[in-house]
Design an enzyme around this catalytic site. Sequence first.
Site, PDB file in Angstrom:
ATOM      1  CG  HIS A 125      79.517  98.356  94.930  1.00  0.00           C
ATOM      2  ND1 HIS A 125      79.646  99.178  93.820  1.00  0.00           N
ATOM      3  CD2 HIS A 125      79.303  99.198  95.984  1.00  0.00           C
ATOM      4  CE1 HIS A 125      79.526 100.435  94.192  1.00  0.00           C
ATOM      5  NE2 HIS A 125      79.308 100.474  95.499  1.00  0.00           N
ATOM      6  CE1 TYR A 126      72.838  99.368  90.440  1.00  0.00           C
ATOM      7  CE2 TYR A 126      74.006  99.617  88.362  1.00  0.00           C
ATOM      8  CZ  TYR A 126      72.830  99.601  89.075  1.00  0.00           C
ATOM      9  OH  TYR A 126      71.629  99.822  88.429  1.00  0.00           O
ATOM     10  CB  SER A 127      79.555  96.350  87.544  1.00  0.00           C
ATOM     11  OG  SER A 127      79.611  97.731  87.243  1.00  0.00           O
ATOM     12  CB  SER A 163      74.812  93.481  92.377  1.00  0.00           C
ATOM     13  OG  SER A 163      74.474  94.714  91.756  1.00  0.00           O
ATOM     14  CE  LYS A 164      70.902  96.457  89.283  1.00  0.00           C
ATOM     15  NZ  LYS A 164      69.492  96.153  89.622  1.00  0.00           N
TER      16      LYS A 164
END
Length: 250
Positions: free
Chosen positions: A156-158, A160-161
């Site tokens: 999710h973080y990867s 989004s970035k």
Amino acid sequence: MNQLDLNKRVAVITGGAQGMGYATAQRMLASGAAVALWDIDAQRLEQARETLKPSGKVITAVVELTDQASVEAATQATLAALGRIDILVNNAGITGGNGTTWELAPEVWRRVIEVNLIGPFLTSRSIVPHMVKQGYGRIVNIASVAGKEGNPNASHYSASKAGLIGLTKSLAKELAKTGVLVNAVTPAAAKTAIFDSMKQEHIDFMLSKIPMGRFLQVDEAASLIGWLASEDCAFSTGAVFDLSGGRATY
């Protein structure tokens, strides 16, 4: 500290109450800018304002960055108080914890995308027209090395970035002839409060990938962000600047 000239500039820094955002505010105030800190944490905002105000003009706004009305209200309040917005630093972000993609709850996945990607879209959408009208602006998006490489147990973080990097490039091309430049930085992890939501094994994994063998210092990030927010940055737009200690030099 090398000197930057941000005299009479006005900077909006999201997630500015702590960590990298706070360090960026310190650097910009030292360089002559007035600063508007936007954050969801009212208590930390007040603490940040109190500690920063001896260094220059500081205002704050409690903002839910995923809510268009909240972002628009903060934009208007900042313009009313400071007269203009020259710099936008999209720094606010969350990790959403760690887990394999199939283990992460859909609501957690969505929240990370909302804060880390939809938030910068909404702030840019609100502020860019004012920058275009005045013929000048600098937008610095704080992405992550995870957006280049895709960290396991952080899809999710990867994602989004990675999306924020794509937004940076698209927006930069749209604004290339307006005097508004848009760039991103891709930090490796810095020891900030964001570590509190990570598992220790994930923190150890991130450190093991950094050739310099240490985490980023927030002051180091603030130095690069400050330069990208200055007039000295004049022919870089749509670019992604590595801040990963040698991990992702591409």
